[in-house]
Design a protein around this motif. Structure first.
Motif, PDB file in Angstrom:
ATOM      1  N   ASN A  96     101.133  38.979 -45.821  1.00 59.24           N
ATOM      2  CA  ASN A  96     101.618  38.372 -47.054  1.00 59.24           C
ATOM      3  C   ASN A  96     101.907  36.896 -46.783  1.00 59.24           C
ATOM      4  O   ASN A  96     102.783  36.574 -45.973  1.00 59.24           O
ATOM      5  N   THR A  97     101.183  36.001 -47.433  1.00 62.05           N
ATOM      6  CA  THR A  97     101.408  34.566 -47.230  1.00 62.05           C
ATOM      7  C   THR A  97     102.106  33.901 -48.409  1.00 62.05           C
ATOM      8  O   THR A  97     102.472  32.736 -48.317  1.00 62.05           O
ATOM      9  N   LEU A  98     102.287  34.613 -49.490  1.00 59.04           N
ATOM     10  CA  LEU A  98     102.976  34.065 -50.659  1.00 59.04           C
ATOM     11  C   LEU A  98     104.485  34.127 -50.404  1.00 59.04           C
ATOM     12  O   LEU A  98     105.040  35.206 -50.186  1.00 59.04           O
ATOM     13  N   MET A  99     105.118  32.972 -50.380  1.00 60.85           N
ATOM     14  CA  MET A  99     106.529  32.888 -50.012  1.00 60.85           C
ATOM     15  C   MET A  99     107.395  32.637 -51.247  1.00 60.85           C
ATOM     16  O   MET A  99     107.662  31.501 -51.606  1.00 60.85           O
ATOM     17  N   LYS A 100     107.805  33.724 -51.884  1.00 54.28           N
ATOM     18  CA  LYS A 100     108.635  33.623 -53.088  1.00 54.28           C
ATOM     19  C   LYS A 100     110.120  33.557 -52.735  1.00 54.28           C
ATOM     20  O   LYS A 100     110.907  32.978 -53.468  1.00 54.28           O
ATOM     21  N   LEU A 102     113.274  33.675 -49.379  1.00 60.35           N
ATOM     22  CA  LEU A 102     113.570  33.341 -47.994  1.00 60.35           C
ATOM     23  C   LEU A 102     113.086  34.435 -47.041  1.00 60.35           C
ATOM     24  O   LEU A 102     112.556  34.137 -45.965  1.00 60.35           O
ATOM     25  N   THR A 103     113.223  35.676 -47.457  1.00 65.72           N
ATOM     26  CA  THR A 103     112.763  36.777 -46.598  1.00 65.72           C
ATOM     27  C   THR A 103     111.245  36.732 -46.408  1.00 65.72           C
ATOM     28  O   THR A 103     110.760  37.069 -45.340  1.00 65.72           O
ATOM     29  N   ASP A 104     110.509  36.303 -47.437  1.00 67.66           N
ATOM     30  CA  ASP A 104     109.052  36.157 -47.311  1.00 67.66           C
ATOM     31  C   ASP A 104     108.711  35.075 -46.293  1.00 67.66           C
ATOM     32  O   ASP A 104     107.792  35.229 -45.497  1.00 67.66           O
ATOM     33  N   ARG A 105     109.446  33.974 -46.333  1.00 67.58           N
ATOM     34  CA  ARG A 105     109.214  32.868 -45.387  1.00 67.58           C
ATOM     35  C   ARG A 105     109.479  33.323 -43.963  1.00 67.58           C
ATOM     36  O   ARG A 105     108.699  33.030 -43.044  1.00 67.58           O
ATOM     37  N   ALA A 106     110.585  34.017 -43.782  1.00 69.13           N
ATOM     38  CA  ALA A 106     110.946  34.496 -42.442  1.00 69.13           C
ATOM     39  C   ALA A 106     109.910  35.487 -41.929  1.00 69.13           C
ATOM     40  O   ALA A 106     109.521  35.438 -40.754  1.00 69.13           O
ATOM     41  N   GLN A 107     109.439  36.378 -42.793  1.00 64.20           N
ATOM     42  CA  GLN A 107     108.447  37.366 -42.372  1.00 64.20           C
ATOM     43  C   GLN A 107     107.127  36.704 -41.996  1.00 64.20           C
ATOM     44  O   GLN A 107     106.504  37.046 -40.995  1.00 64.20           O
ATOM     45  N   LEU A 108     106.685  35.717 -42.801  1.00 67.23           N
ATOM     46  CA  LEU A 108     105.441  35.015 -42.484  1.00 67.23           C
ATOM     47  C   LEU A 108     105.584  34.260 -41.166  1.00 67.23           C
ATOM     48  O   LEU A 108     104.677  34.313 -40.326  1.00 67.23           O
ATOM     49  N   ALA A 109     106.700  33.595 -40.957  1.00 66.86           N
ATOM     50  CA  ALA A 109     106.916  32.884 -39.693  1.00 66.86           C
ATOM     51  C   ALA A 109     106.866  33.849 -38.521  1.00 66.86           C
ATOM     52  O   ALA A 109     106.226  33.577 -37.498  1.00 66.86           O
TER      53      ALA A 109
END
Length: 119
Positions: A96-100, A102-109
């Motif tokens: 998942n690269t869509l960062m909606k 903060l948790t999405d950002r952390a997971q992508l990182a």
């Protein structure tokens, strides 16, 4: 080195262009990956998909990977585009690269760091 999901022409290429040639040579010795700024043929923000279309290129994760050909050791694309992974000429990570949030950002990182570690 991580090339974040940004427009290759107006964000990333200018940075690479102003670098000294010896720095660019050094950069090629590093593990470089890019995260596609195009998901499902569209950009989340900015003109990249429109620019691809105006240049006669179908906007896709494949087109972004081709733009960086010869520079990358890995490429990250969104789950929406998972069927394109086999068309990319370097090792790929589908996530998942869509960062909606903060948790999405952390997971992508986290996903990107693990991917780099596997290269």
């Amino acid at each position: 080195v991580v090339i974040c999901p940004s427009n290759p022409w107006v964000s990333i290429d200018p940075i690479l262009a102003v670098c000294k040639s010896d720095w660019q040579s050094d950069l090629r010795t590093k593990t470089i990956i890019a995260v596609s700024p195009i998901i499902g043929g569209q950009t989340v923000k900015g003109p990249a998909a429109k620019m691809y279309q105006e240049l006669g290129i179908t906007p896709s994760a494949v087109a972004v990977a081709e733009h960086y050909r010869g520079l990358l050791k890995g490429f990250v694309l969104d789950k929406t585009d998972s069927e394109l992974a086999e068309k990319i000429n370097v090792l790929t990570l589908v996530t998942n690269t869509l960062m909606k949030h903060l948790t999405d950002r952390a997971q992508l990182a986290n996903d990107v760091l693990h991917f780099i570690g596997s290269l």
